[in-house]
Design an enzyme around this catalytic site. Structure first.
Site, short mmCIF file in Angstrom:
data_model
loop_
_atom_site.label_atom_id
_atom_site.label_comp_id
_atom_site.label_asym_id
_atom_site.label_seq_id
_atom_site.Cartn_x
_atom_site.Cartn_y
_atom_site.Cartn_z
N ARG A 69 -67.03 91.28 110.19
CA ARG A 69 -66.63 90.09 109.44
C ARG A 69 -65.14 90.11 109.14
NH1 ARG A 69 -67.82 88.27 103.72
NH2 ARG A 69 -67.94 86.00 103.86
N HIS B 19 -62.58 87.22 110.35
CA HIS B 19 -61.85 86.44 109.37
C HIS B 19 -60.35 86.61 109.51
CE1 HIS B 19 -65.13 85.34 106.25
NE2 HIS B 19 -65.70 85.57 107.42
N ASP B 20 -59.91 87.79 109.94
CA ASP B 20 -58.48 88.02 110.12
C ASP B 20 -57.93 87.16 111.26
OD1 ASP B 20 -55.97 89.36 109.66
OD2 ASP B 20 -56.34 90.52 111.47
N ASP C 46 -53.44 89.58 112.90
CA ASP C 46 -52.22 90.31 112.53
C ASP C 46 -52.37 91.06 111.21
OD1 ASP C 46 -52.26 88.22 110.75
OD2 ASP C 46 -50.23 87.52 111.15
N ASN D 65 -63.21 84.31 101.95
CA ASN D 65 -62.84 85.72 102.07
C ASN D 65 -63.14 86.55 100.83
OD1 ASN D 65 -61.93 85.45 104.69
ND2 ASN D 65 -59.79 85.13 104.10
N HIS E 297 -73.92 88.38 113.55
CA HIS E 297 -74.91 88.16 112.50
C HIS E 297 -76.12 89.07 112.66
CE1 HIS E 297 -73.36 83.81 111.55
NE2 HIS E 297 -72.52 84.76 111.20
#
Length: 343
Positions: free
Chosen positions: A69, A73-74, A93, A110, A206
């Site tokens: 995750r 998300h990054d 990054d 987040n 998932h």
């Protein structure tokens, strides 16, 4: 030509150049396998990171879900900046690691991201032996790969050479909603240079994830304001979830996204077999198995034997989204803060 027309022309040119830059992973130097060989002659950077992850996994076998995750998300960030008429997009990054009152960490999607301490520990370990060389962005990718392998997924060879970003703003987070349609999800992934097949495999993360009842209450009780549950959900699953997620509960309980209790913590294709049986938890999970744009891919994965290999390939592709390389960005001393400028 008016100033507004000039601005439009500049913006159009910037989009063209940005597209070219996007296809080249955002930097003039490509990522490569074994980037740190020779830069850390007395250390095997990947082995050091792997050792840290293995130690954490022994204490907490849920970290594959956490790190998958985190990497996702990054990479899903919209950040636009002009640099000599180039519109630069930045993605993987390590901007999610930066602390700050308005950093990416503070965005609502987040707030439940975890695993930061694992990245901190890995960074500390490599800095001790190889100071100032290993980026936090690379550590995220390496650590996630190691966690996936420990969680039963296949081992894949990662490319390295990323540099760390210096900007992290909550407003730039660009994550697809869990209730997004398949067609809109395909568009969201396409913006990152990922195709529909990549999307289906990456949502396979998932297989070891969880969600909370608050994200699925509409499917259980008032789907699309009908006053009824989502008709696509398996009736036995609906009954079980209603028990776990009462309408007016005071506690927001968690639910496994892979409804196979024997493999809910294993990185495998069980998730696809369950959504093919109408046992998807999030709306997008179930839609993957029903929508003509994705159902054939779901069926092939559910009935195939190469999930680990192809999931790894999709993760490698995700790790190349709009990265900083060469002279871009920096190598942070601490993953939680940008380097202080030298006096």
């Amino acid at each position: 030509m008016s100033s507004s027309s000039v601005a439009l022309v500049v913006f159009a040119l910037a989009l063209v150049f940005a597209t070219l830059s996007h296809q080249c992973h955002g930097g003039e130097v490509p990522l490569q396998v074994g980037y740190y060989r020779g830069k850390c002659p007395l250390a095997d950077v990947e082995a050091i990171v792997g050792g840290v992850v293995k130690a954490w996994y022994k204490r907490d076998p849920t970290i594959p879900a956490a790190l998958l995750r985190m990497q996702f998300h990054d990479c899903f960030v919209n950040l636009f900046s002009f640099n000599f008429f180039f519109l630069v997009f930045k993605g993987c990054d390590a901007s999610i690691l930066l602390d700050g009152s308005s950093s990416e960490k503070t965005s609502v999607p987040n707030l439940s991201v975890r695993g930061y301490e694992i990245i901190d520990a890995a960074k500390s370990a490599v800095e001790t032996i190889c100071p100032g060389e290993v980026s936090c962005a690379d550590i995220i990718v390496m650590a996630t790969r190691d966690a996936v392998a420990l969680g039963g997924g296949g081992w894949y060879i990662v490319q390295t050479g990323r540099r760390d970003g210096t900007v992290s703003l909550a407003k730039n987070v660009d994550l697809p909603s869990p209730s997004i349609s398949v067609s809109d999800s395909i568009k969201a992934f396409a913006k990152k240079g990922l195709d529909a097949t990549d999307m289906v495999y990456l949502l396979g993360g998932h297989t070891v994830g969880i969600t909370h009842c608050s994200f699925i209450l509409d499917r259980l009780y008032n789907f699309q304001n009908t006053g009824k549950p989502d008709p696509t959900m398996d009736s036995s699953l609906l009954a079980a979830l209603r028990q776990r997620c009462p309408q007016n509960a005071s506690v927001d309980s968690s639910v496994n996204l892979d409804q196979n209790p024997l493999s809910s913590m294993t990185v495998d294709n069980s998730y696809y077999r369950k959504i093919a049986m109408n046992k998807g938890i999030l709306k997008i999970d179930q839609e993957l198995a029903l929508d003509p744009l994705s159902n054939s891919t779901v069926s092939a994965i559910a009935n195939g034997f190469d999930f680990s290999t192809k999931f790894g390939q999709a993760m490698i592709k995700l790790g190349g989204v709009d990265v900083l390389t060469g002279k871009q960005g920096e190598i942070r001393s601490s993953c939680r803060a940008i380097n202080k400028p030298s006096k």
